[in-house]
Design a protein around this motif. Sequence first.
Motif, PDB file in Angstrom:
ATOM      1  N   UNK A  22      18.578  41.142  17.388  1.00 31.21           N
ATOM      2  CA  UNK A  22      19.370  42.199  16.753  1.00 31.21           C
ATOM      3  C   UNK A  22      19.475  43.372  17.718  1.00 31.21           C
ATOM      4  N   UNK A  23      20.663  43.960  17.803  1.00 33.07           N
ATOM      5  CA  UNK A  23      20.908  45.048  18.752  1.00 33.07           C
ATOM      6  C   UNK A  23      21.205  46.322  17.971  1.00 33.07           C
ATOM      7  N   UNK A  24      20.487  47.387  18.309  1.00 36.30           N
ATOM      8  CA  UNK A  24      20.681  48.675  17.656  1.00 36.30           C
ATOM      9  C   UNK A  24      20.961  49.718  18.727  1.00 36.30           C
ATOM     10  N   UNK A  25      22.017  50.494  18.533  1.00 39.35           N
ATOM     11  CA  UNK A  25      22.396  51.532  19.489  1.00 39.35           C
ATOM     12  C   UNK A  25      22.262  52.890  18.821  1.00 39.35           C
ATOM     13  N   UNK A  26      21.534  53.778  19.490  1.00 39.78           N
ATOM     14  CA  UNK A  26      21.399  55.156  18.996  1.00 39.78           C
ATOM     15  C   UNK A  26      21.441  56.095  20.205  1.00 39.78           C
ATOM     16  N   UNK A  27      22.502  56.887  20.274  1.00 40.45           N
ATOM     17  CA  UNK A  27      22.652  57.771  21.426  1.00 40.45           C
ATOM     18  C   UNK A  27      22.779  56.966  22.704  1.00 40.45           C
ATOM     19  N   UNK A  28      21.886  57.230  23.649  1.00 42.45           N
ATOM     20  CA  UNK A  28      21.888  56.488  24.919  1.00 42.45           C
ATOM     21  C   UNK A  28      20.804  55.421  24.961  1.00 42.45           C
ATOM     22  N   UNK A  29      20.342  54.994  23.818  1.00 42.85           N
ATOM     23  CA  UNK A  29      19.286  53.985  23.779  1.00 42.85           C
ATOM     24  C   UNK A  29      19.772  52.734  23.044  1.00 42.85           C
ATOM     25  N   UNK A  30      19.387  51.584  23.598  1.00 46.43           N
ATOM     26  CA  UNK A  30      19.654  50.294  22.949  1.00 46.43           C
ATOM     27  C   UNK A  30      18.305  49.672  22.616  1.00 46.43           C
ATOM     28  N   UNK A  31      18.136  49.272  21.389  1.00 43.50           N
ATOM     29  CA  UNK A  31      16.884  48.644  20.960  1.00 43.50           C
ATOM     30  C   UNK A  31      17.171  47.210  20.549  1.00 43.50           C
ATOM     31  N   UNK A  32      16.326  46.300  21.027  1.00 42.48           N
ATOM     32  CA  UNK A  32      16.434  44.881  20.694  1.00 42.48           C
ATOM     33  C   UNK A  32      15.255  44.491  19.812  1.00 42.48           C
ATOM     34  N   UNK A  33      15.527  43.796  18.736  1.00 40.48           N
ATOM     35  CA  UNK A  33      14.449  43.297  17.878  1.00 40.48           C
ATOM     36  C   UNK A  33      14.657  41.813  17.635  1.00 40.48           C
ATOM     37  N   UNK A  34      13.557  41.086  17.507  1.00 42.73           N
ATOM     38  CA  UNK A  34      13.612  39.645  17.289  1.00 42.73           C
ATOM     39  C   UNK A  34      12.404  38.981  17.910  1.00 42.73           C
ATOM     40  N   UNK A  35      12.466  37.697  18.110  1.00 39.27           N
ATOM     41  CA  UNK A  35      11.372  36.982  18.742  1.00 39.27           C
ATOM     42  C   UNK A  35      11.234  37.436  20.199  1.00 39.27           C
ATOM     43  N   UNK A  36      10.046  37.271  20.796  1.00 41.61           N
ATOM     44  CA  UNK A  36       9.874  37.673  22.204  1.00 41.61           C
ATOM     45  C   UNK A  36      10.905  37.022  23.131  1.00 41.61           C
ATOM     46  N   UNK A  37      11.215  35.748  22.890  1.00 35.59           N
ATOM     47  CA  UNK A  37      12.190  35.054  23.735  1.00 35.59           C
ATOM     48  C   UNK A  37      13.579  35.633  23.548  1.00 35.59           C
ATOM     49  N   UNK A  38      13.970  35.925  22.306  1.00 34.42           N
ATOM     50  CA  UNK A  38      15.298  36.488  22.040  1.00 34.42           C
ATOM     51  C   UNK A  38      15.436  37.874  22.654  1.00 34.42           C
ATOM     52  N   UNK A  39      14.376  38.675  22.542  1.00 39.30           N
ATOM     53  CA  UNK A  39      14.403  40.025  23.123  1.00 39.30           C
ATOM     54  C   UNK A  39      14.486  39.944  24.649  1.00 39.30           C
ATOM     55  N   UNK A  40      13.691  39.042  25.243  1.00 42.69           N
ATOM     56  CA  UNK A  40      13.730  38.889  26.705  1.00 42.69           C
ATOM     57  C   UNK A  40      15.111  38.463  27.169  1.00 42.69           C
ATOM     58  N   UNK A  41      15.714  37.525  26.445  1.00 42.37           N
ATOM     59  CA  UNK A  41      17.057  37.054  26.791  1.00 42.37           C
ATOM     60  C   UNK A  41      18.078  38.198  26.678  1.00 42.37           C
ATOM     61  N   UNK A  42      17.996  38.956  25.589  1.00 44.44           N
ATOM     62  CA  UNK A  42      18.913  40.070  25.408  1.00 44.44           C
ATOM     63  C   UNK A  42      18.758  41.118  26.489  1.00 44.44           C
ATOM     64  N   UNK A  43      17.514  41.378  26.880  1.00 42.80           N
ATOM     65  CA  UNK A  43      17.259  42.366  27.939  1.00 42.80           C
ATOM     66  C   UNK A  43      17.872  41.911  29.265  1.00 42.80           C
ATOM     67  N   UNK A  44      17.757  40.618  29.553  1.00 44.66           N
ATOM     68  CA  UNK A  44      18.319  40.095  30.807  1.00 44.66           C
ATOM     69  C   UNK A  44      19.842  40.215  30.819  1.00 44.66           C
ATOM     70  N   UNK A  45      20.482  39.907  29.691  1.00 45.45           N
ATOM     71  CA  UNK A  45      21.941  40.018  29.602  1.00 45.45           C
ATOM     72  C   UNK A  45      22.378  41.467  29.815  1.00 45.45           C
TER      73      UNK A  45
END
Length: 305
Positions: A22-45
């Motif tokens: 799940x992707x959450x945007x607030x101001x200049x910050x993006x927060x990813x929540x989910x399983x460790x693998x999903x978060x790692x994948x989202x961070x890489x993208x």
Amino acid sequence: MVAVVGSGDEFLRLLEKKLAADIHVRGNEITLTGTPEAVRRGEEVLDQMVTVLRTGQGLKLADVARIADMDEADPISPSTALTSVVLSHRGHSIRPKTPNQKRYVDAIDTNTVVFGIGPAGTGKTYLAVAKAVHALQAKQVSRIILTRPAIEAGERLGFLPGTLSEKIDPYLRPLYDALHDMLDPASVPRLLTAGTIEIAPLAYMRGRTLNDAFIILDEAQNTSMEQMKMFLTRLGFGSTMVVTGDVTQVDLPSAMKSGLREVPAILEGVDDIAICRLTNKDVVRHPLVGQIAAAYDRYEARRPR
């Protein structure tokens, strides 16, 4: 942040569909929540997207989709491909769009003969022409030779009006179109008249030795075994050859073998020859083109032989 999430959040909506996090945007910050693998994948993208944006190059929706679909095991990252420039013309840069396309253009740099085999829309011909124009502008070669087989060079062409040149022109039009994208339109006729660029049917290659040239054979799936051998043996000193085609779209009579289909069995492993295979994932036309090509591949795989 607008560059990352896209106009009207279009990139963000695409990433939410593609990624398990799940992707959450607030101001200049993006927060990813989910399983460790999903978060790692989202961070890489997101890291890949930011890497491209930091070069000053914008992102399109199709670029974001390719980054989200990336194969993490591939040593060539999407950002490496998207930030590599093959040719610049009037502020427009021609770049590979996928890791496979990057491998293809790199192979052209390091080999004398390169085969680009893949479905329609994968940039085989367009990137080869861009490399040819770059080589000409850098004075690495003195001329460009573009050729393709006129598969209906028998009775159907005979019924067309005009001279032989006018009859074969429709078959060569895609090559003209690519050139006009990469050169000033006024310079193309001048270069053609001077012989610096030659566009001709494959039959015109017989008996020649092509030195100091960048030679492209397009639609090579429609060459016979004999024609392919004839073309490859035209190679002269100081020249580069690129052969492109789609072995799933052969228009030859059913009894005739395609020269391009047989090339891997004949030439794979020969020094200074590279065989690059592009896939439906490398299609850079409308997204439906890749889906259509994949659907036909599945149909052909199911059909009884």
